[in-house]
Design a protein around this motif. Structure first.
Motif, mmCIF file in Angstrom:
data_model
loop_
_atom_site.group_PDB
_atom_site.id
_atom_site.type_symbol
_atom_site.label_atom_id
_atom_site.label_comp_id
_atom_site.label_asym_id
_atom_site.label_seq_id
_atom_site.Cartn_x
_atom_site.Cartn_y
_atom_site.Cartn_z
ATOM 1 N N ASP A 196 -116.379 26.617 -63.269
ATOM 2 C CA ASP A 196 -116.760 27.422 -62.119
ATOM 3 C C ASP A 196 -117.379 26.505 -61.069
ATOM 4 O O ASP A 196 -118.218 25.663 -61.383
ATOM 5 C CB ASP A 196 -117.761 28.504 -62.527
ATOM 6 N N PRO A 197 -117.007 26.645 -59.799
ATOM 7 C CA PRO A 197 -117.397 25.659 -58.786
ATOM 8 C C PRO A 197 -118.805 25.884 -58.241
ATOM 9 O O PRO A 197 -119.388 26.957 -58.370
ATOM 10 C CB PRO A 197 -116.361 25.882 -57.679
ATOM 11 N N GLY A 198 -119.329 24.840 -57.588
ATOM 12 C CA GLY A 198 -120.557 24.935 -56.811
ATOM 13 C C GLY A 198 -121.825 24.956 -57.637
ATOM 14 O O GLY A 198 -121.795 24.965 -58.870
ATOM 15 N N PRO A 199 -122.969 24.974 -56.963
ATOM 16 C CA PRO A 199 -124.262 24.988 -57.661
ATOM 17 C C PRO A 199 -124.445 26.210 -58.555
ATOM 18 O O PRO A 199 -125.020 26.100 -59.642
ATOM 19 C CB PRO A 199 -125.276 24.982 -56.511
ATOM 20 N N ILE A 200 -123.962 27.368 -58.114
ATOM 21 C CA ILE A 200 -124.098 28.553 -58.958
ATOM 22 C C ILE A 200 -123.268 28.389 -60.226
ATOM 23 O O ILE A 200 -123.729 28.700 -61.337
ATOM 24 C CB ILE A 200 -123.675 29.824 -58.197
ATOM 25 N N VAL A 210 -130.503 22.485 -60.431
ATOM 26 C CA VAL A 210 -129.233 22.088 -59.829
ATOM 27 C C VAL A 210 -129.470 21.754 -58.363
ATOM 28 O O VAL A 210 -130.368 22.293 -57.720
ATOM 29 C CB VAL A 210 -128.172 23.207 -59.952
ATOM 30 N N GLU A 211 -128.674 20.829 -57.871
ATOM 31 C CA GLU A 211 -128.735 20.474 -56.462
ATOM 32 C C GLU A 211 -128.077 21.579 -55.638
ATOM 33 O O GLU A 211 -126.926 21.944 -55.878
ATOM 34 C CB GLU A 211 -128.012 19.150 -56.225
ATOM 35 N N LYS A 232 -128.825 25.729 -50.006
ATOM 36 C CA LYS A 232 -129.650 26.826 -50.525
ATOM 37 C C LYS A 232 -128.792 27.899 -51.190
ATOM 38 O O LYS A 232 -129.038 29.095 -51.065
ATOM 39 C CB LYS A 232 -130.516 27.431 -49.426
ATOM 40 N N GLU A 233 -127.788 27.429 -51.937
ATOM 41 C CA GLU A 233 -126.969 28.379 -52.685
ATOM 42 C C GLU A 233 -127.787 29.082 -53.766
ATOM 43 O O GLU A 233 -127.483 30.221 -54.148
ATOM 44 C CB GLU A 233 -125.777 27.660 -53.326
ATOM 45 N N VAL A 234 -128.798 28.384 -54.296
ATOM 46 C CA VAL A 234 -129.677 28.961 -55.321
ATOM 47 C C VAL A 234 -131.111 28.837 -54.829
ATOM 48 O O VAL A 234 -131.565 27.738 -54.494
ATOM 49 C CB VAL A 234 -129.510 28.243 -56.680
ATOM 50 N N MET A 272 -131.963 23.014 -56.846
ATOM 51 C CA MET A 272 -132.485 24.370 -56.768
ATOM 52 C C MET A 272 -133.749 24.339 -55.937
ATOM 53 O O MET A 272 -134.636 23.532 -56.187
ATOM 54 C CB MET A 272 -132.785 24.881 -58.191
ATOM 55 N N SER A 273 -133.850 25.175 -54.950
ATOM 56 C CA SER A 273 -135.003 25.176 -54.069
ATOM 57 C C SER A 273 -135.865 26.393 -54.320
ATOM 58 O O SER A 273 -135.436 27.369 -54.904
ATOM 59 C CB SER A 273 -134.540 25.151 -52.613
ATOM 60 N N THR A 274 -137.123 26.310 -53.884
ATOM 61 C CA THR A 274 -138.015 27.461 -53.992
ATOM 62 C C THR A 274 -138.412 27.903 -52.607
ATOM 63 O O THR A 274 -138.382 27.131 -51.659
ATOM 64 C CB THR A 274 -139.275 27.111 -54.797
ATOM 65 N N GLU A 275 -138.804 29.166 -52.497
ATOM 66 C CA GLU A 275 -139.205 29.711 -51.213
ATOM 67 C C GLU A 275 -140.666 30.127 -51.337
ATOM 68 O O GLU A 275 -140.982 31.179 -51.896
ATOM 69 C CB GLU A 275 -138.330 30.927 -50.864
ATOM 70 N N PRO A 276 -141.617 29.299 -50.876
ATOM 71 C CA PRO A 276 -143.021 29.562 -51.133
ATOM 72 C C PRO A 276 -143.660 30.579 -50.215
ATOM 73 O O PRO A 276 -144.848 30.839 -50.326
ATOM 74 C CB PRO A 276 -143.645 28.180 -50.930
#
Length: 784
Positions: free
Chosen positions: A558-562, A577-578, A582-584, A1-5
């Protein structure tokens, strides 16, 4: 999971949106019909029972009426409130022959309620309408006090129950199959009760009140200092003679949606003068019914007697027990006694051979409408469970042989049982889709119906269905989709699959079940972690708890990071989650103003540029309509950026995204096409819809931003979930699970709630609802 600063300009502290002033009668966000000027009160009554706590709220003047059952907070309004407004708006213009899907659905609901009325007339009720305080009603006070003290109520109170409880015995079967309700051996084999035969075309709505009646109501309202604009809606609600009724009993004004007790009190004081007082039994009855209606908006089908009397005391009723007795005596509510079954508790033992075993019980008070729907549903489910067709074994064997894995397991259970529950996430819908395709290939009359048009289209796109045999619940009940009906009014089906069963309220579920013929199979499927229905009841959760039929749990993740993130939320874990693509993305914000700014930036620029998702492929989800970052504020900002215009058609312009709510618990996303003398022209799920101009305010909102209840049942390529700081009280695990799961490829979380988000996921499960279905279906051992 990434953040957008990335930072943005200062926007100032975010504050909840100021309470709206009372506005135009019929406006969807106001007290229905314009309401009355608030004359005080905290705007909420808390109803708490011995085993669970529920909130019954009345909302501020000009704000939503009830809190969402899944997250009580001042920022969120339940979708049931919008449903109530839509229903009233329908009645408001009922004199026009509008043959729409909404009118057809409402007509079907009326037919079902008439059938339930006929059934009730054939059996003895708990309290006869119009009876004096004698018998059960006279003994209710003693029963309530006995239950509160931990004792057993007098047996005379419930000597003649409204619904003879069928004797139930465990039915042998596989280990995975729970004991099912069975009927007494003395009864004949289950036979379908008479069903209404639907009209071949939607019937026009009944004529509205006469102008004379409306004028009479307006005169009485003016005498009492109430807005004359309430006249039309009051006349629709109270019927012919409404003026005389209001003059004789001013508290009947509480039956008009949006009117609160303190407002009705002011109206009564103006009309009655010195005769008006809190001890008036008319006030006690009206407030009792009003509290039960508010409980229904919060999802309850009944209230425990101690909770109801406590709420009456909060509302200034001097003798709550007497008020409940009077309400029962007049037939405005029903009383029930349900045995309490505590897990692991030993069976109650009689004091001696001549006395009955004492069991802990709860006394429940319910409006007839929901009580009869719940009992009708229980009867219909018991009929399906006990009468699966034994014909066509070879056909069902062919269905099972054509499938594999989880779909084959589901088919085997359906082949041998009339009712089967199927649980799993969005990916698990492939299994009932495979069952549908195989059943139709084998020659069975099979149909799957979803909660929304989007769900229908996504199910139809799965290869096993080949686009056939799929519809919506609303379309089936309205007769617009699905097969025809036989001479008894039953659907000509061998198998009905409902993949979105958690969104079924008790009335819709009763109508579906009662429409099925004897021997038909019913599969109720869905994700139990989602938000429950917008309307009263928790049908799917109650069926899972009752364990009255086989339950098949899908193993398809359910598939994927989401999918990984949402799966963790479902079990109370908010995991990192990885997300290499940038799915999340988490977007931290400091206040509501910044949350609105960043949301517009994400929808208009960031998501289309980074993921190639067009603006119309992104949904914004926020906890409520009000507040500085609610749907109103977000939709205003998104319209200004994406489709600016004067809003000369009731606040709308061609190209606006909208949320169209034509009936209780239903929201259809769409766009505005044009407006003319006929009304506002929309495109919803590819179908043209014309909303009469007098319905626009009640049925249509801007729809770039939705609540989670509005979004449930649909999915979009991308979702932006907005969590402002003032939404902390509205968050719960089901809300977060539902909101985060609406995006297929991308999820952005505009996070201003800080620690409230993980706390909601870990600590706040679904808010309890008081219902009777699980008790009505609970297997019982035969007594000697």
């Amino acid at each position: 999971m990434s953040t957008e600063p990335e930072t943005t300009e200062e926007t100032g502290p975010g504050t909840p949106e100021a309470q709206d002033a009372p506005g135009t009668p019929g406006a969807p966000d106001e007290a229905a019909g314009g309401g009355l000027a608030a004359d005080g009160g905290d705007g909420a009554a808390e109803v708490s029972g011995a085993a669970e706590t529920s909130e019954v709220t009345d909302g501020g003047a000009g704000e939503e009426t009830a809190e969402s059952a899944e997250g009580a907070g001042s920022t969120e309004a339940t979708e049931a409130t919008e449903a109530t407004e839509a229903t009233e708006a329908t009645a408001d213009g009922a004199g026009k022959p509008e043959l729409s899907e909404a009118a057809a659905e409402l007509a079907a609901q009326r037919v079902e309620r008439e059938r339930i009325e006929r059934r009730r007339a054939e059996r003895e009720g708990p309290v006869e309408s119009g009876a004096k305080l004698s018998g059960k009603a006279a003994d209710l006070l003693a029963a309530v006090r006995a239950v509160e003290a931990g004792g057993k109520p007098a047996s005379t109170v419930f000597a003649a129950p409204s619904r003879p409880a069928p004797e139930r015995t465990p039915e042998p079967g596989p280990a995975a199959t729970a004991a099912a309700p069975v009927r007494p051996a003395s009864e004949p084999e289950p036979v379908r009760q008479e069903r209404p035969t639907p009209a071949p075309a939607p019937a026009p709505a009944p004529a509205g009140p006469s102008p004379r009646t409306v004028d009479a109501v307006r005169r009485v309202l003016a005498e009492g200092g109430a807005p004359e604009a309430l006249g039309q809606q009051a006349a629709v609600t109270l019927g012919e003679g409404a003026g005389e009724l209001l003059r004789a009993d001013p508290w009947q004004l509480l039956r008009v949606p949006g009117v609160r007790p303190e407002q009705a009190d002011g109206f009564a004081r103006a009309l009655l003068g010195a005769e008006c007082g809190p001890q008036d039994e008319r006030r006690g009855r009206a407030v009792t019914v009003w509290l039960l209606e508010q409980a229904a908006l919060a999802g309850h089908t009944a209230l425990e007697a101690p909770a109801l009397t406590a709420a009456l005391a909060q509302r200034g009723v001097p003798d709550p027990d007497e008020a409940v007795q009077s309400t029962l005596a007049e037939g405005e509510a029903l009383v029930f006694e349900d045995a309490l079954e505590e897990p692991g508790a030993p069976a109650a033992q009689p004091a001696d051979d001549e006395e009955e075993a004492e069991r802990p019980v709860r006394v429940l008070i319910a409006l007839e409408r929901y009580a009869m729907a719940e009992e009708s549903l229980a009867d219909g489910l018991a009929r399906l469970i006990n009468s699966p067709s034994q014909d066509g074994k070879e056909t069902w064997a062919q269905v099972v042989a054509a499938l594999s894995g989880g779909a084959a397991e589901l088919a085997r259970a359906v082949a041998g049982h009339g009712l089967v529950l199927h649980t799993g996430g969005d990916a698990s819908r492939a299994e009932p889709a495979a069952l549908l395709g195989a059943a139709r290939d084998a020659g069975l009359r099979a149909l799957a119906v979803c909660h929304t048009a989007d769900g229908r289209d996504r199910l139809a796109a799965l290869p096993p269905t080949r686009g056939a045999g799929v519809g919506t619940v609303a379309g089936l009940l309205a007769g617009a989709e699905g097969p025809g009906r036989d001479g008894d009014g039953a659907l000509e089906l061998d198998l009905l699959i409902v993949p979105d069963a958690p969104q079924l309220d008790v009335e819709s579920a009763a109508m579906l079940v009662e429409s099925l013929p004897d021997g038909a199979r019913l599969v109720l499927g869905g994700d139990p972690a989602l938000l429950w229905s917008a309307g009263p009841g928790r049908v799917f959760a109650d069926l899972l708890a009752a364990r009255a039929c086989p339950q098949i749990a899908s193993r398809l993740p359910d598939p994927g990071p989401i999918g990984e993130l949402v799966s963790g939320i479902g079990i109370g874990e908010l995991n990192q989650v990885e997300a290499p693509g940038k799915e999340v993305v988490i977007v931290p914000v400091r206040d509501a103003g910044e949350a609105v700014h960043r949301t517009v930036q994400l929808v208009a620029d960031s998501v289309p540029r980074a993921f190639g998702v067009p603006v119309e492929g992104t949904v914004v989800i926020t906890p409520g309509h009000g507040g500085a970052a609610g749907t109103r504020a977000l939709n205003a900002a998104l319209k200004e950026r994406l489709n600016p215009g004067p809003g000369r058609f009731g606040g709308f312009d061609p190209g606006d995204r909208i949320a169209y709510s034509p009936a209780p618990g239903r929201t259809l996303p769409g766009t505005v096409v044009k407006a003319d003398a006929e009304g506002l022209h929309l495109s919803c799920a590819g179908a043209p819809v014309v909303v009469p101009r007098e319905r626009v305010e009640a049925w249509v909102r801007h729809g770039w931003a939705l609540t989670a209840h509005q979004a449930v049942g649909g999915r979009w390529p991308a979702a932006v979930v907005v969590l402002p700081g003032d939404a902390a009280q509205a968050l719960s695990r089901p809300w977060v699970y539902t909101a985060f799961g609406r995006g297929e490829r991308h999820l952005s979380v505009v996070q201003g709630a800080e620690g409230a988000l993980p706390r909601a996921v870990v600590e706040i499960p679904a808010k309890p609802r008081t219902t009777r279905l699980a008790t009505l279906l609970r297997p019982q051992s035969p007594t000697d």
